[in-house]
Design a protein around this motif. Structure first.
Motif, mmCIF file in Angstrom:
data_model
loop_
_atom_site.group_PDB
_atom_site.id
_atom_site.type_symbol
_atom_site.label_atom_id
_atom_site.label_comp_id
_atom_site.label_asym_id
_atom_site.label_seq_id
_atom_site.Cartn_x
_atom_site.Cartn_y
_atom_site.Cartn_z
ATOM 1 N N GLY A 208 17.074 -16.408 11.595
ATOM 2 C CA GLY A 208 16.787 -17.607 12.366
ATOM 3 C C GLY A 208 16.947 -17.303 13.845
ATOM 4 N N ARG A 209 15.854 -17.049 14.551
ATOM 5 C CA ARG A 209 15.920 -16.666 15.953
ATOM 6 C C ARG A 209 15.047 -17.585 16.797
ATOM 7 N NH1 ARG A 209 15.380 -10.131 15.499
ATOM 8 N NH2 ARG A 209 17.561 -9.652 15.149
ATOM 9 N N ARG A 210 15.517 -17.810 17.999
ATOM 10 C CA ARG A 210 14.734 -18.578 18.952
ATOM 11 C C ARG A 210 14.819 -17.895 20.301
ATOM 12 N NH1 ARG A 210 11.760 -23.649 19.114
ATOM 13 N NH2 ARG A 210 10.877 -23.530 21.196
ATOM 14 N N GLY A 211 13.691 -17.681 20.936
ATOM 15 C CA GLY A 211 13.667 -17.079 22.256
ATOM 16 C C GLY A 211 12.748 -17.867 23.167
ATOM 17 N N TYR A 212 13.054 -17.866 24.448
ATOM 18 C CA TYR A 212 12.280 -18.684 25.380
ATOM 19 C C TYR A 212 12.391 -18.118 26.777
ATOM 20 C CZ TYR A 212 10.246 -23.058 27.131
ATOM 21 O OH TYR A 212 9.420 -23.995 27.707
ATOM 22 N N GLU A 213 11.328 -18.262 27.553
ATOM 23 C CA GLU A 213 11.390 -17.884 28.957
ATOM 24 C C GLU A 213 11.978 -19.054 29.738
ATOM 25 O OE1 GLU A 213 8.584 -15.464 31.956
ATOM 26 O OE2 GLU A 213 7.695 -17.318 31.181
ATOM 27 N N ASP A 214 13.081 -18.800 30.425
ATOM 28 C CA ASP A 214 13.862 -19.854 31.059
ATOM 29 C C ASP A 214 13.246 -20.253 32.392
ATOM 30 O OD1 ASP A 214 15.738 -21.586 31.879
ATOM 31 O OD2 ASP A 214 17.393 -20.176 31.965
ATOM 32 N N LYS A 215 12.688 -21.462 32.452
ATOM 33 C CA LYS A 215 12.072 -21.950 33.685
ATOM 34 C C LYS A 215 13.059 -22.754 34.520
ATOM 35 C CE LYS A 215 7.888 -20.394 33.036
ATOM 36 N NZ LYS A 215 7.318 -19.348 33.901
ATOM 37 N N LEU A 216 13.886 -23.559 33.863
ATOM 38 C CA LEU A 216 14.773 -24.440 34.616
ATOM 39 C C LEU A 216 15.740 -23.658 35.484
ATOM 40 C CD1 LEU A 216 16.030 -27.191 35.274
ATOM 41 C CD2 LEU A 216 17.485 -26.917 33.271
ATOM 42 N N VAL B 121 17.899 -15.759 24.154
ATOM 43 C CA VAL B 121 17.704 -15.554 22.719
ATOM 44 C C VAL B 121 18.905 -16.128 21.979
ATOM 45 C CG1 VAL B 121 17.529 -13.849 20.859
ATOM 46 C CG2 VAL B 121 16.316 -13.471 22.990
ATOM 47 N N VAL B 122 18.651 -16.808 20.862
ATOM 48 C CA VAL B 122 19.711 -17.302 19.979
ATOM 49 C C VAL B 122 19.409 -16.804 18.574
ATOM 50 C CG1 VAL B 122 20.852 -19.328 19.010
ATOM 51 C CG2 VAL B 122 20.104 -19.348 21.393
ATOM 52 N N ASP B 123 20.433 -16.341 17.896
ATOM 53 C CA ASP B 123 20.285 -15.793 16.551
ATOM 54 C C ASP B 123 21.339 -16.423 15.651
ATOM 55 O OD1 ASP B 123 19.912 -14.323 14.262
ATOM 56 O OD2 ASP B 123 20.235 -12.372 15.170
#
Length: 857
Positions: A549-557, A565-567
């Motif tokens: 279960g992974r989530r990754g994102y380009e941080d704009k804020l 990344v979160v795992d």
């Protein structure tokens, strides 16, 4: 692919399995060919044995007779001379393309009729055909045919996800005959089978498969008679007999040994808590080389398949794959062990670790050509002889107090022994921590490799395949990998296609629970969300499952600091007939990662502020970290990595701490997570908590009470009104936040990401995210306590991930988790927390973390 077949040289010799032959690793003779007089092999000495000015072409080759294949194989062929005709009679007399066949052959009957001998004495071991086993012949002649061994298959479309690739591809004018037999293998006298699964096991079961390529128009009965007259039983010389499109495979359950090349820079960021040795709440700043390497031998017990195939003339493809497990003892697990192969590198890193533990007091005394450890050795020696001056006594006292060593020893003569014991304890713990990290990281990656996943796939020359044939047959990949690592970077002697989901030998950019076996790909995408199950089933029908279960994102804020990344980790190390949630080990990893061309002081302060929000650093240590990086700011590209990781014990202890929606707790986390600025009310996490926590709580409570959850949020204008009231009426907020009263009193669309109302607008659905996060934790606790089915974990991840789908909410999640962790038995000491800063133009990186003592139960 040629339509005709040419068999291997009948005079080839099984040199790779001879006790006199050169072994893998080191400097080896160069195989030249077969001596026409003796039918033995000849080779030239290795370069390391040549004297100055001596060239190989000036030497006469050395000839050794190494049990020529002809003599031994004549005996084997004599014992099996009935086999081709008897088996051919059971195969239809039609063309290969005309009919699909699978012909079972009862091995017991063949043994009784002396078509198969009870035993065959091979080189180094005895092969006996199991009477209860079943041999088979099968053909593959068109797309759609399925080979359960995975050797033959259809070409994968270019858009397909990376996965196991078949060595032999269907769809041409070539088909295959597969001959498969099960046998028992037992070591010959004075020989060793290092691949046995346990010490008390003297033999094991293997499945031998031989794939022969034929034109689709060839008669199958003729093909069988021809193939079996030149039997291939996985000897080294059989590799020379592989023609283009052929393959042989060896499937077994036993010990598998492989080699990992890692970066020390990826080992330390997740291990500092195990290496602290400080009395508590002390800053640890560890310097390590970003290019320093670490080699480790990893061993485990599992079922695997070794295959050799010939993709083209002069080259052999070696592949090692996982296969369905024969594990019967469900509690056995993988039994992973780790051996560090280069003690010198460990010793070098020990010196760096001791320097970090000794701290800034001694570091200030270090002069060119000396180290803090050497200064400490000198102070301890002088103290034991009562030769310290007052200043030296003060310095030594501060260091001993930091290390937790009693500075008031009754007898100063005992201090050298206490210091020696401390260094020995650190050295032992360093080795244990590294071995544990490698074992846990390898297990994490290995459990997420599905059945038939490729562990190693490499194309080499024939002589190389024969050279490492014996060690590979025993499940030992170490020697081949060591040889590959030793070659120059521009070599062309091998083509590495896959090694544990990578195309390089060295693992890089390890993240969280992994060893960098592909995890870095998450940081190459702007938005990645991945949920998947990897399920392995053994022959008893029991399952071993791992959830990804992974989530990754380009941080704009948060500006230009990059990605996060979160795992969520959940996996089983043992098989179970009916897996339930309590059978899993859990963990959670959060990471903020960024790289900038030139890091300004403001950028660095923002990164350090993130570390304080997540409990990685104490607020008092933030200024020290910024001061340490002062020289590099604005000059070099700098990469920062902020990581928070909870293993199974710490995560399980934390889950029960959040079973209800406590608005005050979430409000504190959200307030601390607000963007940093130089203005006093926002300059520190604690100032933000004091000023904004009551505003957040009032906002969330109004959303809750007015039932506005269905409408997502209050309007930004209403959020600004709430903030304005607190800045004007609440004494604490009014006094601490007076510099921001004007900014926070009115909603200004397009103003940026700074004010409370702007953060609300850019990061919607906060109350819903908080509710779902609590719901996910409640669901996880119940799933474990009530032994629910593993599918519940998908819902758990879906509910939790709302707290990390924006950079702001991720900051708040890290703050919330570090706050909750302080109430667990180990406190923050049970959570791995690091800030890593790497300067691009330097070969060094710094890892910072505030050491913590254990919390309250």
């Amino acid at each position: 692919m040629a339509a005709t077949r040419s068999r291997g040289n009948s005079r080839s010799t099984d040199w790779a399995t001879s006790p006199d032959a050169p072994r893998g690793g080191g400097s080896h003779p160069t195989l030249q060919g077969i001596c026409p007089l003796t039918t033995g092999l000849f080779w030239y000495p290795p370069c390391s044995e040549l004297g100055n000015g001596v060239r190989r072409r000036d030497l006469r080759p050395t000839c050794r007779r190494l049990q020529p294949r002809g003599t031994r194989m004549k005996v084997v062929n004599k014992l099996l001379e009935k086999l081709p005709d008897v088996v051919a009679g059971k195969v239809p007399d039609v063309k290969l393309q005309d009919q699909d066949i699978k012909v079972p052959l009862a091995q017991g009957t063949f043994t009784e009729e002396k078509i198969l001998p009870p035993k065959l004495a091979m080189h180094g071991f005895t092969l006996s055909f199991e009477a209860t086993g079943e041999a088979s012949i099968r053909n593959f002649n068109s797309l759609g045919d399925v080979d359960e061994n995975g050797i033959i298959g259809e070409p994968s479309p270019e858009s397909a996800e990376p996965g196991p690739r078949p060595q032999l591809l269907l769809g041409s004018d070539i088909g295959w005959m597969r001959y498969q037999v099960s046998a028992r293998v037992k070591a010959a006298v004075s020989a060793s089978l290092s691949f046995l699964a346990s010490e008390n096991q003297t033999e094991l079961s293997v499945t031998l498969s031989d794939y022969r390529a034929h034109p689709l128009g060839q008669n199958m009965r003729e093909a069988v008679r021809s193939d079996l007259s030149e039997l291939r039983l996985m000897q080294a010389t059989d590799l020379a007999k592989l023609t283009t499109g052929d393959a042989v495979a060896w499937q077994v359950r036993g010990a598998l040994h492989t080699r990992l090349e890692l970066n020390w820079a990826d080992i330390f960021p997740t291990n500092l808590n195990r290496l602290g040795f400080l009395r508590g709440n002390e800053l640890l700043a560890l310097k390590t080389s970003a290019k320093a390497g670490l080699s480790a031998r990893v061993s485990l017990t599992d079922d695997y398949q070794l295959s050799f195939s010939r993709p083209r003339a002069g080259r052999i493809q070696v592949a090692v794959r996982k296969v369905k497990s024969h594990e019967q003892a469900l509690s056995a697990g993988l039994g992973i062990t780790v051996e560090l192969l280069d003690p010198a590198t460990v010793k070098a890193q020990l010196g760096q670790l001791l320097e970090a533990l000794l701290g800034p007091v001694l570091r200030d005394l270090v002069k060119k050509g000396t180290t803090a450890v050497e200064i400490m050795d000198g102070l301890v020696d002088k103290a034991s002889k009562a030769k310290l001056d007052d200043n030296q006594k003060k310095v030594l006292g501060l260091v001993l107090e930091r290390l937790g060593i009693d500075p008031q020893l009754a007898d100063p003569a005992n201090l050298p022994q206490a210091w020696a014991d401390f260094k020995a304890r650190v050295a032992e713990s360093l080795e244990n921590a590294v071995r544990t990290q490698v074992a846990e990281g390898f297990e994490y990656e290995y459990l997420r490799l599905s059945e038939t996943s490729t562990l190693l796939e490499v194309v080499v020359e024939d002589v190389t395949a024969m050279r490492f044939h014996e060690s590979l047959l025993k499940g030992n990949l170490v020697e081949l990998l060591k040889w590959m690592k030793s070659l120059p970077a521009q070599q062309s002697e091998f083509e590495l296609r896959n090694y544990l989901h990578a195309t390089t030998l060295t693992r890089q950019q390890a993240i969280g629970f992994s060893l960098g076996l592909g995890s870095f790909e998450l940081l190459k995408a702007k938005n990645v969300s991945k949920q998947s199950w990897v399920t392995q089933e053994n022959f008893q029908g029991a399952r071993r499952m791992a959830f990804l279960g992974r989530r990754g994102y380009e941080d704009k804020l948060l500006g230009t600091r990059g990605q996060w990344v979160v795992d969520l980790k959940a996996d089983m190390t043992r098989f179970s007939p009916t897996p339930v949630a309590s059978d899993f080990g859990y963990g959670l990893h959060l990471m903020l990662w960024g790289r900038q061309k030139k890091l300004s002081r403001k950028d660095l302060q923002q990164a350090v502020d993130d570390a304080v929000v997540w409990g990685v650093l104490d607020a008092k240590d933030a200024a020290t970290v910024i001061s340490t990086m002062q020289e590099d700011m604005g000059k070099h590209p700098i990469e920062t990595r902020l990581e928070l990781k909870m293993a199974d014990d710490s995560f399980r202890a934390l889950v029960p701490r959040i079973q209800t929606l406590e608005l005050s707790r979430f409000s504190r986390a959200l307030a601390r997570a607000l963007p940093w600025s130089e203005q006093l009310p926002r300059a520190s996490a604690e100032f933000r908590r004091a000023v904004y926590a009551p505003i957040w709580e009032a906002y969330l409570r109004e959303v809750q009470e007015q039932g506005s959850l269905m409408l997502n949020d209050l309007s930004p204008s209403r959020a600004a009104q709430i903030a304005k009231w607190y800045f004007q009426k609440d004494p604490t907020v009014r006094d601490l936040g007076k510099d921001l009263q004007l900014i926070e009193s009115e909603w200004r669309p397009g103003g940026g990401n700074f004010s409370f109302a702007e953060v609300i607008s850019k990061n919607p659905n906060t109350l819903m995210r908080c509710r779902n996060f609590v719901s996910g934790m409640v669901r996880l606790r119940r799933a474990i306590d009530e032994r629910k089915a593993p599918d519940e974990l998908r819902t758990v991840f879906g509910e939790l991930e709302g707290m990390w789908t924006t950079g702001f909410h991720l900051r708040a999640a890290g703050s919330l988790l570090s706050d909750l962790a302080q109430s667990t038995p180990l406190g923050l000491a049970g959570v791995e927390r690091t800030l890593t800063v790497r300067v691009a133009d330097s070969e060094e990186q710094l890892v910072f973390s505030t050491a913590r003592s254990t919390g309250a139960a």
